[in-house]
Design a protein around this motif. Structure first.
Motif, PDB file in Angstrom:
ATOM      1  N   ALA A  61       0.882  -1.446  -0.181  1.00 20.76           N
ATOM      2  CA  ALA A  61      -0.233   0.203   0.169  1.00 20.76           C
ATOM      3  C   ALA A  61       0.885   1.229  -0.024  1.00 20.76           C
ATOM      4  CB  ALA A  61      -0.512  -0.294   1.345  1.00 20.76           C
ATOM      5  N   ASP A  92      -6.394  -0.510  -2.301  1.00 19.22           N
ATOM      6  CA  ASP A  92      -7.021   1.369  -1.708  1.00 19.22           C
ATOM      7  C   ASP A  92      -6.554   2.243  -2.902  1.00 19.22           C
ATOM      8  OD1 ASP A  92      -7.974   2.849  -0.350  1.00 19.22           O
ATOM      9  OD2 ASP A  92      -7.353   2.227   1.383  1.00 19.22           O
ATOM     10  N   GLN A  93      -4.855   2.732  -3.128  1.00 18.19           N
ATOM     11  CA  GLN A  93      -4.708   3.702  -3.598  1.00 18.19           C
ATOM     12  C   GLN A  93      -4.896   3.279  -4.606  1.00 18.19           C
ATOM     13  OE1 GLN A  93      -3.079   5.951  -2.079  1.00 18.19           O
ATOM     14  NE2 GLN A  93      -2.868   5.361   0.164  1.00 18.19           N
ATOM     15  N   ASN A  96      -8.735   3.955  -5.533  1.00 16.38           N
ATOM     16  CA  ASN A  96      -8.954   4.927  -4.350  1.00 16.38           C
ATOM     17  C   ASN A  96      -8.633   6.665  -4.594  1.00 16.38           C
ATOM     18  OD1 ASN A  96     -11.680   4.080  -2.795  1.00 16.38           O
ATOM     19  ND2 ASN A  96     -10.588   3.297  -1.824  1.00 16.38           N
ATOM     20  N   HIS A  97      -7.503   6.522  -5.291  1.00 21.25           N
ATOM     21  CA  HIS A  97      -6.593   8.293  -5.530  1.00 21.25           C
ATOM     22  C   HIS A  97      -6.250   7.801  -6.749  1.00 21.25           C
ATOM     23  CE1 HIS A  97      -7.231   8.937  -1.813  1.00 21.25           C
ATOM     24  NE2 HIS A  97      -7.101   7.949  -0.348  1.00 21.25           N
TER      25      HIS A  97
ATOM     26  N   CYS B 130      -9.447  14.304   0.897  1.00 25.59           N
ATOM     27  CA  CYS B 130      -9.445  13.001   1.649  1.00 25.59           C
ATOM     28  C   CYS B 130     -10.288  11.988   2.674  1.00 25.59           C
ATOM     29  CB  CYS B 130      -7.717  12.845   1.936  1.00 25.59           C
ATOM     30  SG  CYS B 130      -7.371  11.086   1.857  1.00 25.59           S
ATOM     31  N   PRO B 132     -11.216   7.987   2.587  1.00 29.92           N
ATOM     32  CA  PRO B 132     -10.346   7.038   3.119  1.00 29.92           C
ATOM     33  C   PRO B 132      -9.536   7.823   3.551  1.00 29.92           C
ATOM     34  CG  PRO B 132     -10.409   7.409   0.527  1.00 29.92           C
ATOM     35  CD  PRO B 132     -10.974   8.660   0.781  1.00 29.92           C
ATOM     36  N   THR B 135      -5.291   7.135   4.176  1.00 33.47           N
ATOM     37  CA  THR B 135      -4.157   7.069   2.943  1.00 33.47           C
ATOM     38  C   THR B 135      -3.805   8.524   2.460  1.00 33.47           C
ATOM     39  OG1 THR B 135      -6.620   7.363   1.950  1.00 33.47           O
ATOM     40  CG2 THR B 135      -6.118   5.090   1.968  1.00 33.47           C
ATOM     41  N   GLU B 167      -4.655   2.711  11.418  1.00 32.53           N
ATOM     42  CA  GLU B 167      -4.640   2.418   9.866  1.00 32.53           C
ATOM     43  C   GLU B 167      -3.322   2.414   9.536  1.00 32.53           C
ATOM     44  OE1 GLU B 167      -6.888   1.664   7.739  1.00 32.53           O
ATOM     45  OE2 GLU B 167      -9.025   3.232   8.074  1.00 32.53           O
TER      46      GLU B 167
END
Lengths: 325, 359
Positions: A61, A92-93, A96-97, B130, B132, B135, B167
C-alpha cells in the motif's frame, strides 16, 4: 540490434526512459541492489543511483501510495509489486486515489504512475504467486490495464505506459519472461496503448487473448493451420480501455469468436469481450461465442497448475468445438 | 536484562484554557498582527462552519463534516506552512486550507456534490480532501520523496485523526518516512472520537505521539486548542524537514465539539457533560483572553472581525449557490488526459440523455 527476452525488454525500456527523463523513478521491494526478484531492474541502480532506483520497505500500500504522491508532484514513478498476490493491499491506493485523482480535482492534479505487476501461473511458484487478477483492475474506471505478450511489445508498451499522463497497471506475464528472444532495437519508440494487436490474420475464427496465453494460442493456430483451419489471433494488449473495434471487425470477417485467458472464467476479461461482440456483432456470428479460461477455482499449488491453466490442447479443443457448432 | 530502548513523550502548551501563558511564548507570538490574524482565521472557520451546517439543515448542502473545536489545530498548521509546502488534508481541516488559499465557495462546492470544489484556485499543488482514512499520509510521504529527489526545500504535511492512527497506511507512511528521512510532518488531530468509537477503544497507547517511536522518528504531543503551541511545533518540524533531518509526528489534543458529520448524532454515544466540559477548553476563548489582557483585542474588534467574516461567508455561499451544475460531459472529460475511443459512445449517450431532461 539487441536480442532480448521479455524481461530484458522490460529492463531495456526502464533504462531508456530513466536516461531520457529524469522524472522517472523506479521503486519497490528488492529492485535496487538485488535488481528485482525476477531481475527486471538489474543494473539500474548501479547506472542511475540509489535515489532514482529505490529499495522500499516491505509494504505494498505504501509503494502505491507514495507513487501517487510523487506522481501528483511532478515525478514519474514506476513501482514494482513483486508478485500479483501482493497487489491487494495496494488496491485502496490504486482505486481510491491513482484512478481518480484527475477526475476528483478536475485535472488540477493527475497521476502519471506505472505499477508493474508480474502475474500468472506456470513457473512452479509458491502459494499466492500465480494468480491472474487483471479483470478486477479492468473493471475500475480511470486506470489502464496493459499486458505485453512479447519482448517487442513489452518494450514498446512499457515506454508508452511510463509516458502516459495517467496511471497504468502493467501486468507482466511471468511465465513467458524468458520463453523467447526477439530482436528489439532500443530506439525509444513506444507502441500505442488502447489498441489490440493482430498477431496472425485468418478467416475462419477470431481468437482473442492476452499475456502468456498468446503463446499457447499461436501454437494452437499453427497446429490448426495444418488442418486447414485459418485462425485470426488478436492480442488485446490493453485490457482496459478495450479496443472493441478491432475485435468486432475481425468477428464480422470470421463469424466466430473464441476468447482465451488464464484467469478464472466468470466475470473475467472474456465476459466483457463476449458481451461487446454480442452487443455489436451478434448477427455476424455463425456459432456461439466460446471461452477457454481458467476454472472458477482457487489457483492450485503447482502440482496441479498445468491442469488449471488452459494449454494448447484446451485452446485447440475450444476452437474446434466452435467450428463444429 | 538491560533496557536497550526507551522513550519519552513530551506535551507542550503555551496558553492554558484561561489564556494564561504557561511558558515563554515563541517569537511569532510577540507580533500583535500575527496573533490577531490567527484569531480572525479561527473565527472565520467557526462562522463558516456554522453556516455550512445551516445550509445542510436547510437542504442546500450535502453531508458536511464540522470543524467545531478543531480551529486552533487547523489554523496552527496552516500558519506554520509555507506556500510551497504541500498539504494532504483529510476532510474537515478548513482552518488550514483557508489559510493556504483554498476558497470557501470551493469547500461548499465539494460538500455540495461538485468535483470543482477540489480544483482549488490555490494552492494548486495541495492534495484534495481525502475521505479514505489515513491514505493521504502516504501521499504526503510521496510528495516529500519528490521534493527530496529534486533537492527542493519543501515539506509535505498530512493530517489525520485519532482513528486514522489505527490504519495500516498511517504506520506505513511513518515507517517509510523514517527509513528515507523524508521532509514530511504527520499531524494527528486527536479529537477523542472516531465517529462513535472513543480513543480508549481505538488503541491501548497512552499517547498517539508515541506511534512515532516504532518508526524511529520524533513524536510530540501538543495542546491542540492552543494555536500558539500548534503553530510553533509545526514550524519546528517543518524546519527540521527542510534541513534534511527527516519527518516528525505531532499529536494535537483537542475535542470534536460537533457531531462527526451532519449525518451523525453524537448524543447517541457520548455524554452531554463530557461535551460541556470540553467546551470550556475550546481554542478561541484562550487566545481572545490572552489578547484582551494585553490590549490587543476588545469587543469592538471582535464585532468588526465577526461582521467581516459573516460578510465573506455570505459572499461564498452566494457564489456556491449560483454556481450551475457542471455539464454531464465532466464525468468523462477528466477521466484520462484524452478520452479513450471506447468511451466516446457513452459520453455521447450521456449528453443526449441529459439534453432530453430524462436523467
Amino acid at each position: 540490434m539487441a536480442t532480448v527476452t521479455l524481461i530484458e525488454a522490460v529492463t531495456m525500456a526502464l533504462a531508456h526512459e530513466m536516461a531520457r527523463d529524469e522524472r522517472v523513478i523506479v521503486l519497490g521491494e528488492d529492485v535496487g541492489v538485488n535488481g528485482g526478484v525476477f531481475r527486471a531492474t538489474a543494473g539500474l541502480q548501479q547506472r542511475f543511483g540509489a535515489e532514482r532506483v529505490q529499495d522500499t520497505p516491505l509494504a505494498e500500500a505504501m509503494i502505491a501510495g507514495v507513487s501517487v504522491g510523487m506522481a501528483a508532484q511532478g515525478m514519474r514513478p514506476v513501482a514494482e509489486i513483486q508478485f500479483e498476490g501482493f497487489v491487494f493491499p495496494a488496491v485502496d491506493q490504486i482505486v481510491n486515489h491513482a484512478a481518480r485523482l484527475r477526475t476528483r480535482t478536475r485535472g488540477r492534479l493527475h497521476c502519471p504512475m506505472v505499477l508493474r505487476v508480474p502475474y500468472g501461473g506456470g513457473i512452479h511458484a509458491p502459494e499466492h504467486h500465480s494468480d491472474s487478477p487483471e479483470a478486477m483492475f479492468a473493471h475500475m474506471p480511470g486506470i489502464r490495464v496493459v499486458i505485453p505478450s512479447s519482448p517487442a511489445r513489452a518494450y514498446g508498451l512499457l515506454l508508452a505506459a511510463i509516458r502516459d499522463p495517467d496511471p497504468v497497471i502493467f501486468f507482466e506475464p511471468k511465465r513467458i519472461y524468458r520463453l523467447q528472444k526477439q530482436d528489439v532495437p532500443d530506439t525509444g519508440e513506444a507502441l500505442p496503448l488502447d489498441v489490440c494487436y493482430t498477431l496472425r490474420e485468418g478467416d475462419d475464427v477470431t481468437v482473442v487473448t492476452w499475456g502468456a496465453m498468446t503463446y499457447e494460442t499461436l501454437k494452437a493456430a499453427d497446429q490448426l493451420a495444418g488442418e486447414g483451419v485459418s485462425c485470426e489471433v488478436i492480442d488485446v494488449a490493453t485490457l482496459s480501455p478495450l479496443d472493441a473495434e478491432t475485435i468486432i471487425e475481425s468477428v464480422e470477417k470470421t463469424g466466430r469468436l473464441v476468447i482465451v485467458h488464464e484467469a478464472p472464467q466468470s466475470y473475467g476479461g472474456g465476459a466483457e469481450i463476449a458481451a461487446v461482440v454480442a452487443e455489436h456483432a451478434l448477427y455476424s456470428l455463425r456459432t456461439p461465442i466460446r471461452r477457454v479460461a481458467g476454472y472458477d477455482t482457487i489457483m492450485p499449488l503447482f502440482r496441479l497448475e498445468s491442469e488449471y491453466m488452459p494449454g494448447v490442447a484446451r485452446v485447440i479443443e475450444g476452437i474446434r468445438e466452435t467450428l463444429e457448432d | 536484562m538491560e533496557t536497550i530502548a526507551d522513550f519519552e513523550i513530551r506535551h507542550s502548551q503555551f496558553l492554558d484554557p484561561q489564556g494564561e501563558p504557561q511558558d515563554t511564548l515563541p517569537a511569532f507570538a510577540e507580533d500583535a498582527d500575527t496573533l490577531q490574524t490567527m484569531y480572525a482565521s479561527m473565527l472565520l472557520a467557526r462562522i463558516f462552519d456554522t453556516k455550512a451546517i445551516n445550509l445542510q439543515r436547510t437542504g442546500k448542502l450535502g453531508t458536511y463534516a464540522s470543524c467545531l473545536g478543531h480551529e486552533a489545530s487547523h489554523v496552527g498548521i496552516g500558519a506554520a506552512m509555507r506556500p510551497e509546502d504541500c498539504l494532504a488534508p483529510s476532510y474537515r481541516e478548513y482552518g488550514a486550507m483557508l489559510w493556504r488559499g483554498v476558497q470557501m465557495h470551493e469547500i461548499l462546492l465539494y460538500w455540495g456534490g461538485d468535483e470543482r470544489g477540489s480544483d482549488f484556485a490555490g494552492p494548486r499543488h495541495d492534495f484534495p480532501f481525502c475521505v479514505p482514512i489515513a491514505t493521504q499520509c502516504l501521499h504526503a510521504a510521496g510528495a516529500a520523496m519528490a521534493y527530496q529527489l529534486r533537492g527542493e526545500p519543501r515539506c509535505a504535511v498530512s493530517i489525520n485523526g485519532d482513528g486514522g492512527t489505527s490504519e495500516g497506511a498511517f504506520y506505513e507512511a511513518l515507517n517509510v518516512a523514517g527509513a528515507k528521512k523524508l521532509p514530511v510532518v504527520f499531524m494527528v488531530i486527536n479529537n477523542k472520537w472516531a465517529i462513535s468509537v472513543p480513543l480508549e477503544l481505538q488503541t491501548a497507547s497512552r499517547t498517539l505521539a508515541q506511534k512515532a517511536v516504532a518508526a524511529g522518528i520524533p513524536g510530540i504531543q501538543v495542546d491542540g486548542n492552543d494555536v500558539i503551541a500548534v503553530r510553533h511545533w509545526v514550524e519546528r518540524a517543518l524546519e527540521r524537514g527542510r534541513r534534511g533531518e527527516g519527518p516528525t509526528l505531532i499529536e494535537t489534543l483537542t475535542y470534536r465539539l460537533s457531531d462527526h458529520t451532519t449525518a451523525d448524532d453524537a448524543s447517541r454515544y457520548r455524554a452531554r457533560e463530557e461535551v460541556e466540559a470540553a467546551r470550556e477548553l475550546e481554542p478561541l476563548i484562550r487566545l481572545r483572553r490572552y489578547m484582551e489582557t494585553r490590549g490587543l483585542w476588545n469587543d469592538e474588534r471582535e464585532q468588526a472581525c465577526r461582521a467581516e467574516a459573516i460578510e465573506a461567508v455570505d459572499l461564498a455561499v452566494e457564489r456556491y449557490i449560483n454556481t450551475p451544475r457542471a455539464p454531464v460531459t465532466a464525468m468523462f472529460d477528466y477521466l484520462f488526459a484524452e478520452l479513450p475511443q471506447g468511451l466516446a459512445a457513452q459520453r455521447e449517450l450521456a449528453v443526449r440523455r441529459a439534453g432530453g431532461g430524462a436523467h
